[in-house]
Design a protein around this motif. Structure first.
Motif, mmCIF file in Angstrom:
data_model
loop_
_atom_site.group_PDB
_atom_site.id
_atom_site.type_symbol
_atom_site.label_atom_id
_atom_site.label_comp_id
_atom_site.label_asym_id
_atom_site.label_seq_id
_atom_site.Cartn_x
_atom_site.Cartn_y
_atom_site.Cartn_z
ATOM 1 N N PHE A 134 0.519 18.557 -8.424
ATOM 2 C CA PHE A 134 2.355 17.855 -8.223
ATOM 3 C C PHE A 134 3.238 18.465 -9.415
ATOM 4 C CE2 PHE A 134 -0.733 14.747 -6.058
ATOM 5 C CZ PHE A 134 -0.310 14.860 -5.429
ATOM 6 N N ALA A 189 -3.560 16.695 -9.790
ATOM 7 C CA ALA A 189 -3.944 15.631 -9.099
ATOM 8 C C ALA A 189 -6.051 15.863 -8.826
ATOM 9 C CB ALA A 189 -3.491 15.146 -8.137
ATOM 10 N N GLY A 234 -6.660 6.425 -10.717
ATOM 11 C CA GLY A 234 -5.310 7.597 -10.984
ATOM 12 C C GLY A 234 -6.858 8.861 -10.880
ATOM 13 N N GLY A 283 -7.600 10.568 -8.418
ATOM 14 C CA GLY A 283 -6.800 11.511 -7.304
ATOM 15 C C GLY A 283 -7.896 11.373 -5.981
ATOM 16 N N SER A 307 -6.611 8.589 -3.244
ATOM 17 C CA SER A 307 -5.958 9.316 -2.424
ATOM 18 C C SER A 307 -5.231 10.652 -2.595
ATOM 19 C CB SER A 307 -5.004 8.273 -2.672
ATOM 20 O OG SER A 307 -4.959 6.797 -3.066
ATOM 21 N N THR A 308 -5.664 11.424 -2.987
ATOM 22 C CA THR A 308 -5.072 12.644 -3.090
ATOM 23 C C THR A 308 -5.847 12.765 -2.226
ATOM 24 O OG1 THR A 308 -3.563 11.961 -5.222
ATOM 25 C CG2 THR A 308 -4.074 14.684 -4.471
ATOM 26 N N GLU A 354 -8.709 2.343 0.786
ATOM 27 C CA GLU A 354 -9.087 0.975 -0.070
ATOM 28 C C GLU A 354 -8.651 -0.161 1.001
ATOM 29 O OE1 GLU A 354 -9.727 0.141 -2.930
ATOM 30 O OE2 GLU A 354 -9.050 2.129 -4.746
HETATM 31 N N1 LIG Z 1 3.633 12.772 -5.106
HETATM 32 C C1 LIG Z 1 3.497 12.686 -6.268
HETATM 33 N N2 LIG Z 1 3.946 13.196 -7.808
HETATM 34 C C2 LIG Z 1 3.731 12.950 -8.219
HETATM 35 N N3 LIG Z 1 2.274 12.463 -9.148
HETATM 36 C C3 LIG Z 1 1.732 12.256 -7.586
HETATM 37 C C4 LIG Z 1 2.457 12.118 -6.653
HETATM 38 N N4 LIG Z 1 1.034 11.673 -5.816
HETATM 39 C C5 LIG Z 1 -0.214 10.932 -6.406
HETATM 40 N N5 LIG Z 1 0.202 11.475 -7.802
HETATM 41 C C6 LIG Z 1 -0.572 11.669 -9.374
HETATM 42 O O1 LIG Z 1 -2.326 12.395 -9.277
HETATM 43 C C7 LIG Z 1 -2.939 11.422 -10.126
HETATM 44 C C8 LIG Z 1 -4.014 10.939 -9.043
HETATM 45 O O2 LIG Z 1 -3.668 10.048 -7.622
HETATM 46 P P1 LIG Z 1 -4.370 9.090 -6.348
HETATM 47 O O3 LIG Z 1 -3.166 8.388 -6.099
HETATM 48 O O4 LIG Z 1 -4.523 9.995 -6.022
HETATM 49 O O5 LIG Z 1 -5.451 8.442 -7.439
HETATM 50 P P2 LIG Z 1 -6.644 7.660 -7.223
HETATM 51 O O6 LIG Z 1 -7.934 8.155 -7.838
HETATM 52 O O7 LIG Z 1 -6.075 7.120 -5.588
HETATM 53 O O8 LIG Z 1 -5.568 6.321 -7.716
HETATM 54 P P3 LIG Z 1 -4.933 4.399 -7.447
HETATM 55 O O9 LIG Z 1 -6.900 4.550 -7.287
HETATM 56 O O10 LIG Z 1 -4.898 4.113 -8.997
HETATM 57 O O11 LIG Z 1 -4.739 4.773 -6.302
HETATM 58 C C9 LIG Z 1 -1.610 10.107 -10.524
HETATM 59 O O12 LIG Z 1 -2.200 10.813 -11.720
HETATM 60 C C10 LIG Z 1 -1.435 10.143 -9.550
HETATM 61 O O13 LIG Z 1 -0.122 10.026 -11.014
#
Ligand SMILES: Nc1ncnc2c1ncn2[C@@H]1O[C@H](COP(=O)(O)OP(=O)(O)OP(=O)(O)O)[C@@H](O)[C@H]1O
Length: 337
Positions: free
Chosen positions: A15, A24, A45, A47, A49-50, A170
């Protein structure tokens, strides 16, 4: 077994923000087979959800490919992508229901958008509400429902599309433990009755242990470990997996020895006599740092973490005593400080 229903090959996702770049996902490869309940677990964080959003191209990977039933999403036309998305449903932590519509209309909505006649959509929706045990709430509005009931509506809405894959991001994180268990039981039933492959994103090992067949652990955008839940629970290899299995506890102890072992039991009841007899036979005490029982894929699994005496010979004798009784013994580095 055939082709995996989901193939993720070397996926990266970056990103770009105004003044920084976040990596991510850093080259994730995973295969998920048809009929699996696959858990993807990691800290906030990591990754997760990504990654799950890359599975239906809500997020396009920066590099790498995602194949659903062998179809590479990056080479799909918009029309093909819409078709794939209809077969990959998604539910979320905060349900994402249409608040101005009744439960029934929430389920009918996407069917009508797909061009189904109102009467037909209504009949199908009522049938699905029966599956999720919400028939009597058909005319209620989301605001009148509990969290668990709202998630059941979201599940019904996704089932209406006859999906092959259900992605759960989640989905139980906003629910209390009892409601969580009932939603997980419903997901398991859907998986078994309708053969829908389920991918569960969570930060809770308990969720994975309750219903998943396989698990992938991601940490800071990288895959730390994959395997069956049984394998990962019984002998976690990566630091990230150990942290999740041991619930991140790091113990401080009055005993001097740093040597700790972990034993896994299949039956909770075998805990006490074995340890008591070992202590009697070796004439030295141990420090029990953790003892609990967890449900792993329907089987009660007990784990115990012991701090051994400082005397190396006695410690060795204890390990041998346990191994002779066919217990899996794993030495833990850095468990106590
Ligand atoms: N649209 C975006 N723009 C910039 N950074 C992003 C974006 N989406 C996610 N990130 C970053 O990518 C990384 C992974 O985020 P993600 O939401 O996938 O993590 P996660 O494991 O699902 O976390 P959580 O359990 O807190 O939801 C994080 O550092 C987040 O800040």
């Amino acid at each position: 077994m055939g082709l995996p229903i989901i193939q993720i090959n070397n996926v990266t996702k970056s990103f770009e923000t105004k003044d920084s770049r976040v990596e991510a996902l850093k080259g994730i490869s995973l295969e998920i087979n048809r009929g699996d309940i696959y858990g993807i677990i990691g800290m906030s964080g990591a990754g997760k959800s990504t990654l799950v959003r890359c599975l239906n191209f809500l997020e396009k990977p920066t590099e790498g490919t995602v194949l659903i039933e062998g179809q590479d999403l990056s080479s799909c036309s918009d029309k093909e992508l819409r078709k794939v998305r209809n077969s990959v449903a998604m539910i979320f932590q905060h349900f994402n229901l249409l608040m101005q519509r009744t439960v029934l209309d929430n389920v009918c909505f996407s069917l009508e958008i797909l061009g189904m006649k109102k009467k037909e959509a209504r009949e199908k929706a009522l049938g699905i509400l029966k599956i999720v045990d919400l028939e009597e709430k058909a005319n209620a509005y989301p605001a009148q429902l509990s969290g668990g009931q709202k998630q059941r509506v979201a599940i019904a809405r996704s089932l209406a599309m006859d999906p092959k894959i259900l992605l759960c991001d989640e989905a139980t994180s906003a629910l209390d433990p009892t409601t969580t268990r009932s939603i997980l039981a419903l997901l398991k039933e859907i998986n078994q009755k309708y053969g829908i492959t389920i991918v569960i994103i969570t930060h809770e090992m308990g969720v994975v242990q309750e219903i998943c067949s396989h698990v992938a652990i991601i940490e800071q955008g990288e895959l730390a470990e994959t395997g069956t839940v049984e394998e990962v629970f019984s002998s976690p290899k990566s630091k990230a997996a150990k942290k999740l299995v041991f619930r991140g506890e790091r113990k401080y102890s009055l005993m001097k020895s740093k040597r700790c072992i972990r034993i896994v039991f299949t039956e909770n009841s075998s805990f006490e006599p074995v340890i008591a007899n070992m202590v009697l036979e070796c004439r030295a005490s141990v420090n029990i740092l953790l003892a609990d029982t967890q449900d792993v894929g329907g089987t009660a699994r007990g784990q115990m973490i012991l701090q051994l005496p400082e005397d190396e010979q006695i410690a060795e004798k204890m390990i041998q005593y346990l191994k002779d009784r066919n217990l899996a013994v794993e030495e833990l580095d850095d468990y106590v400080e």
